[in-house]
Design an enzyme around this catalytic site. Structure first.
Site, PDB file in Angstrom:
ATOM      1  CE  LYS A   1      -4.249  -1.827   0.051  1.00  0.00           C
ATOM      2  NZ  LYS A   1      -5.082  -1.615  -1.056  1.00  0.00           N
TER       3      LYS A   1
ATOM      4  CD  GLU B   1     -10.355   3.830   0.553  1.00  0.00           C
ATOM      5  OE1 GLU B   1     -10.229   4.935   0.365  1.00  0.00           O
ATOM      6  OE2 GLU B   1      -9.543   3.009  -0.154  1.00  0.00           O
TER       7      GLU B   1
ATOM      8  CB  SER C   1       0.279  -8.109  -1.225  1.00  0.00           C
ATOM      9  OG  SER C   1      -0.713  -8.873  -0.651  1.00  0.00           O
TER      10      SER C   1
END
Lengths: 398, 267
Positions: A91, A113, A380
């Site tokens: 991210k 969000e 990830s």
């Protein structure tokens, strides 16, 4: 060769586009212009590269999982270690890019969000680094599932607003963030965390994540002397998957496999496998696959993984699916948790439960292709945030 | 061919006043209660009614309409209930349109939706999240079934874009008075009048102002410069907060009477 480019309006075949209140058009146009000019601006690119080198920890390494591979048909399993990035997931790639764009547009406040909290933590981190005000919307249900990440965001100086409408998960957090944005658009950038939403988000977020695939392609070839047979990644909104897929799209010998959250099983209706079990529709400003009923109402999704618990998916994935360039499979909660435990015990790497879906896919595909196959998996995120959920699942006393 | 809505605006222009337009979600407070509420609004003197298609993800709506939509959906409201409410309004003698987010139209079938609007006496559809760039199929369907396409413009819409959006509109232009979601406000933003003035420069269509209007004084203020005054959350609040159905219906009739005085006092 298949080349995917979104057009001026951000379409991927019949998907993508812009379905938003008119009030947001100005901001989306401003963002699109800022992104396009930043792409061509060597100073911006140098600043982002420098941050990745000195702050994110890029390039992320490639780890071969030899003991895990014994359970995956003996195929060679190569893990792209996005879990080792600062803040513990892929991210950070996107938030640093968008935070730099926020400053470029002269805005001082970001909203975000979050589902699992990984994007919220990354956004709060970027805000702290760049001196921006940060508000994170998070479904009340998710604030309970991911309380550790709520604390992290608060420590980083962000305000976390629990969302109590609808299903109280990621979908409702996005609704609330969009309401905030409509109201405060002049001063505020909506730092959307995935490759969904209205144009330019699906294209822009992909552009900030495609470094994952670009690095991995070189690393895999250096290690094994050829391209992998398949690239696997979990898909909720689909940002880590598009990030690792994108550079391989022209390489048609490489299978691209997205693993969706199958929850209790797609046949039970309790799942979050949007491409596998949904149909084309419009949600959160973009046309893509959506979990919906006969009236076009969004259906609640279900997954043990908060980060994949979303009834939509990025429009580029919908297109890659329809043209047959990528394939999408559903992995149940049970299959994901098995892979979660297996990677932890065989490799000493605790993955995020989201990521465990990709690992479960690797077990399947490895067994299908056998020992000559080379699989590249996007690892990830790391699983620290999921320890409580996992302990509960496996009956470990805390 | 002029729709009922086109005729209404011609009439109120001749009367030198603004039209009063009420919004109510289909299936709220119940499927049957919605029909009673429509009749109560008409009894109070509203000129036109917008039937809301309740939607699971209403990003343009504030807490009052969100709660109403959730209540309606929990009772299983679907497209057939929306069209039944539309017919109820047109049968009661007022112009009526549907206001809906885009996905329910796409799921129902774009052409079929326009056809059902027309068949139930509706004048058109307000589509708050359909951008003109994505509207080609809708334009064709609305044209084929002779209904109005009503788009929303906002204070952030620049002059060039106002021209483009309004060129796609018919019936009226929905002018959002402020940057934000639906809901009652204690005062109407001064920006609303400025935006109306900007829109007037690019179109001769009637302009109806929505977002925030809840009482006679505000209705009067808006009626001074707009051709229509849209009230939604204030009516819904009356129904949601009433002790019983009868009291709620009485309250919305009273509010409609007050507002309908307001829209006649503006000039």
């Amino acid at each position: 060769m298949t080349k995917i480019e979104s057009t001026i309006l951000g379409h991927f075949g019949p998907y993508g586009g812009r379905f938003v209140p008119e009030a947001l058009i100005g901001a989306l146009e401003e963002l699109e212009a800022a992104h396009n000019s930043a792409l061509k601006d060597p100073v911006f690119q140098a600043e982002l590269s420098h941050l990745h080198l000195t702050y994110t920890g890029r390039p992320s390494i490639l780890t071969e999982a030899k003991r895990f591979a014994e359970h995956a048909g003996g195929a060679r399993i190569l893990l792209k270690r996005e879990d080792l990035n600062h803040t513990g997931s892929h991210k950070i790639n996107n938030v640093l890019g968008q935070a730099l764009l926020t400053k470029r547009m002269g805005k001082k406040r970001i909203i975000a969000e979050t589902g699992a909290g990984q994007h919220g933590v990354a956004a709060a981190t970027a805000a702290a680094l760049m001196g921006l005000e940060c508000v994170v919307y998070m479904g009340e249900e998710d604030t309970r599932r991911q309380s550790l990440n709520v604390a992290r965001m608060k420590i980083l100086g962000a305000e976390v607003i629990p969302v109590t409408t609808g299903s109280r998960t990621l979908k409702d957090a996005i609704n609330e963030a969009m309401r905030d944005w409509v109201t405060n658009v002049e001063t505020t950038h909506y730092l959307l965390g995935t490759v969904a939403g209205p144009h330019p988000f699906p294209t822009m977020v992909r552009d900030f994540h495609k470094i994952i695939g670009e690095e991995a392609k070189i690393q895999v070839q250096e290690l094994v002397g050829r391209l992998p047979d398949a690239v696997l990644a979990c898909v909720g909104g689909g940002s880590n998957a598009i990030g690792i897929f994108h550079d391989f799209i022209p390489d048609t010998s490489v299978r691209l496999i997205g693993l969706e959250a199958g929850g209790d099983g797609v046949e039970t209706g309790r799942h979050a496998a949007t491409i596998t079990g949904g149909s084309p529709g419009v949600l959160h400003g973009t046309r893509s696959y959506v979990l919906q009923d006969k009236n076009g109402q969004t259906v609640e999704s279900h997954s043990i993984s908060a980060g994949l618990d979303y009834p939509g998916v990025g429009p580029e994935h919908a297109y890659l699916h329809d043209i047959g360039r990528a394939e999408y499979r559903a992995i149940t909660d049970a299959q994901a948790m098995h892979a979660f435990a297996l990677l932890s015990k065989t490799e000493g790497i605790i993955p995020a439960i989201e990521t465990a879906h990709a690992l479960a896919g690797a077990i399947q595909v490895g067994n299908e292709l056998g020992p000559d196959a080379i699989l590249l998996i996007n690892l990830s995120g790391r699983g620290d945030k999921d320890v409580e959920t996992a302990a509960k699942y496996f009956g470990i006393q805390l | 061919m002029a729709t009922s809505l086109d005729q209404l605006f011609a009439k109120v222009r001749a009367e030198n006043r603004a039209a009063l337009i009420a919004y109510i979600p289909a299936g709220f407070p119940s499927i049957e209660g919605c029909h009673k509420a429509i009749k109560a609004l008409v009894a109070g003197g509203v000129d036109a009614i917008e039937i809301g298609f309740p939607y699971s993800d209403p990003v343009m709506d504030g807490p009052i309409i969100q709660a109403a939509a959730e209540r309606s959906l929990s009772q299983g409201t679907g497209a057939s209930d929306v069209f039944a409410a539309l017919k109820c309004a047109t049968d009661a003698g007022v112009s009526a349109v549907v206001m809906t987010y885009w996905n329910p139209i796409e799921k129902y079938g774009v052409d079929e939706f326009a056809q059902s609007i027309s068949e139930n006496g509706g004048s058109g559809v307000i589509t708050p999240d359909l951008t003109i760039e994505e509207s080609e199929r809708w334009s064709e369907a609305a044209h084929a079934h002779k209904i109005n396409r009503i788009y929303v413009v906002a204070p952030s819409t620049n002059d060039g874009r106002l021209e483009k959006v309004t060129s796609q509109c018919s019936g009226f232009v929905y002018v959002a008075s402020l940057m934000g979601v639906t809901g009652t406000r204690t005062s109407i933003s001064s920006g609303a009048g400025d935006l109306v003035a900007r829109v007037r420069k690019v179109t001769d269509l009637p302009l109806a102002v929505g977002l925030g209007v809840s009482n006679r004084v505000q209705a009067k203020e808006v009626a001074h410069y707009a051709d229509g005054v849209i009230v939604g959350s204030a009516f819904i609040k009356c129904l949601a907060e009433a002790e019983d159905e009868a009291q709620g219906l009485e309250a919305i009739t009273e509010l409609a009477k007050e507002l309908s005085k307001g829209v006649r006092e503006g000039r």
